[in-house]
Design a protein around this motif. Structure first.
Motif, PDB file in Angstrom:
ATOM      1  N   SER A 134      -7.051   3.031  -3.214  1.00  0.00           N
ATOM      2  CA  SER A 134      -6.837   2.202  -2.033  1.00  0.00           C
ATOM      3  C   SER A 134      -5.442   1.588  -2.002  1.00  0.00           C
ATOM      4  N   CYS A 135      -4.752   1.574  -3.143  1.00  0.00           N
ATOM      5  CA  CYS A 135      -3.401   1.005  -3.223  1.00  0.00           C
ATOM      6  C   CYS A 135      -2.311   2.046  -2.987  1.00  0.00           C
ATOM      7  N   VAL A 136      -2.681   3.292  -2.744  1.00  0.00           N
ATOM      8  CA  VAL A 136      -1.702   4.367  -2.618  1.00  0.00           C
ATOM      9  C   VAL A 136      -1.731   4.923  -1.202  1.00  0.00           C
ATOM     10  N   SER A 137      -0.607   4.832  -0.521  1.00  0.00           N
ATOM     11  CA  SER A 137      -0.508   5.402   0.826  1.00  0.00           C
ATOM     12  C   SER A 137       0.229   6.730   0.819  1.00  0.00           C
ATOM     13  N   ALA A 138       1.030   6.986  -0.226  1.00  0.00           N
ATOM     14  CA  ALA A 138       1.771   8.247  -0.299  1.00  0.00           C
ATOM     15  C   ALA A 138       2.250   8.471  -1.724  1.00  0.00           C
TER      16      ALA A 138
ATOM     17  N   ASP B 152       2.773   2.183  -1.857  1.00  0.00           N
ATOM     18  CA  ASP B 152       1.722   1.555  -1.070  1.00  0.00           C
ATOM     19  C   ASP B 152       2.214   1.345   0.358  1.00  0.00           C
ATOM     20  N   ALA B 153       1.374   0.768   1.190  1.00  0.00           N
ATOM     21  CA  ALA B 153       1.701   0.632   2.609  1.00  0.00           C
ATOM     22  C   ALA B 153       2.892  -0.280   2.852  1.00  0.00           C
TER      23      ALA B 153
ATOM     24  N   GLU C 242       5.938   0.078  -5.224  1.00  0.00           N
ATOM     25  CA  GLU C 242       5.639   1.231  -6.069  1.00  0.00           C
ATOM     26  C   GLU C 242       4.602   0.841  -7.126  1.00  0.00           C
TER      27      GLU C 242
ATOM     28  N   ARG D  28      -2.949  16.128  -2.243  1.00  0.00           N
ATOM     29  CA  ARG D  28      -3.477  16.503  -0.933  1.00  0.00           C
ATOM     30  C   ARG D  28      -4.943  16.876  -0.990  1.00  0.00           C
TER      31      ARG D  28
ATOM     32  N   TYR E  29      -4.491  12.283  -0.001  1.00  0.00           N
ATOM     33  CA  TYR E  29      -3.287  11.462  -0.108  1.00  0.00           C
ATOM     34  C   TYR E  29      -2.123  12.145   0.608  1.00  0.00           C
ATOM     35  N   ARG E  30      -1.255  11.343   1.176  1.00  0.00           N
ATOM     36  CA  ARG E  30      -0.086  11.871   1.862  1.00  0.00           C
ATOM     37  C   ARG E  30       0.987  12.206   0.826  1.00  0.00           C
ATOM     38  N   TRP E  31       1.529  13.410   0.901  1.00  0.00           N
ATOM     39  CA  TRP E  31       2.598  13.829  -0.007  1.00  0.00           C
ATOM     40  C   TRP E  31       3.904  13.882   0.774  1.00  0.00           C
TER      41      TRP E  31
END
Length: 238
Positions: A118-122, A134-135, A139, A157, A161-163
């Protein structure tokens, strides 16, 4: 060829270093060490006769060993040295396990850190470092690795997750030079110590100093021999 586990819903995708690097180092380092030891034994008598050569006492000792046992013994020591370097490489390798719930970064056998999904946007690969964003642009993790971008991209992916192909915050980083007034004396001292650790090849110390800089409010990226910094995003809870 880089390996990773086939992604299955609800399971974990694992990215590791390329097979050629893992198996090549396992075979190559002991062989190279043994070959260097064998060459050293063969050249010991010649080197011991050079007045300007360093460590002449060592070469004189090697040249005085009975043959062929002396040459075989020195070659064996070279193999052991190669195995020692191999153990250091194994202890420094990164293994990335990705699931919808969390990302686990495991270096060697003991050093493990986890980041909640939940802490990782990309995620992205930046100059040999896996970066989780994160959003807010912070980092949650930055870890150096030899895992290829293709293996990491597939693993991330697979779980939604967005790469990214490049760091969207790259333009915010500034080149660090000693006594940079914007970072303050504490962070400047940490960056000095980190630059020294990087120059000496002390990877574990370099990583610890990066963590200390994160706690001090700064993010660091490495490019060749230079360090670049930017301030961590501010949050209400900070």
């Amino acid at each position: 060829m880089t390996s990773y586990s086939p992604p299955v819903p609800g399971k974990v995708a694992v990215a590791v270093e390329p097979a050629w690097l893992r198996y090549g180092s396992a075979i190559g380092l002991p062989v190279v060490g043994g070959a260097l030891g064998w060459l050293l034994a063969l050249a010991a008598d010649w080197i011991a006769g050079l007045p300007w050569a360093p460590f002449q006492g060592v070469f004189e000792l090697v040249s005085s060993l009975p043959q062929p046992h002396g040459t075989l013994g020195v070659a064996g020591l070279g193999v052991l040295a190669g195995l020692g370097f191999l153990s250091l490489m194994i202890g420094d390798r990164l293994r990335v396990s990705v699931s919808a719930e969390q990302i686990e970064l495991r270096r060697g056998l003991r050093d493990v850190s986890t980041v909640p999904g939940s802490c990782v946007s990309a995620a992205l690969l930046d100059h040999g470092a896996l970066v989780l964003l994160d959003a807010a642009g912070d980092e949650p993790a930055r870890a150096r690795t030899d895992i290829t971008a293709g293996a990491l991209r597939t693993a991330f992916r697979a779980h939604g997750y967005r790469w990214l192909d490049a760091d969207p915050h790259a333009g915010e980083f500034e080149l660090w030079v000693p006594d940079t007034p914007e970072v303050g004396p504490r962070a400047d001292a940490l960056l000095r110590a980190r630059a020294h650790a990087r120059k000496k090849g002390h990877h574990a110390e370099t990583d610890k100093l990066r963590d200390a800089l994160v706690r001090a409010g700064y993010l660091v990226r490495d490019e060749k021999k230079q360090q670049y910094w930017r301030k961590r995003p501010q949050r209400d809870e900070d």
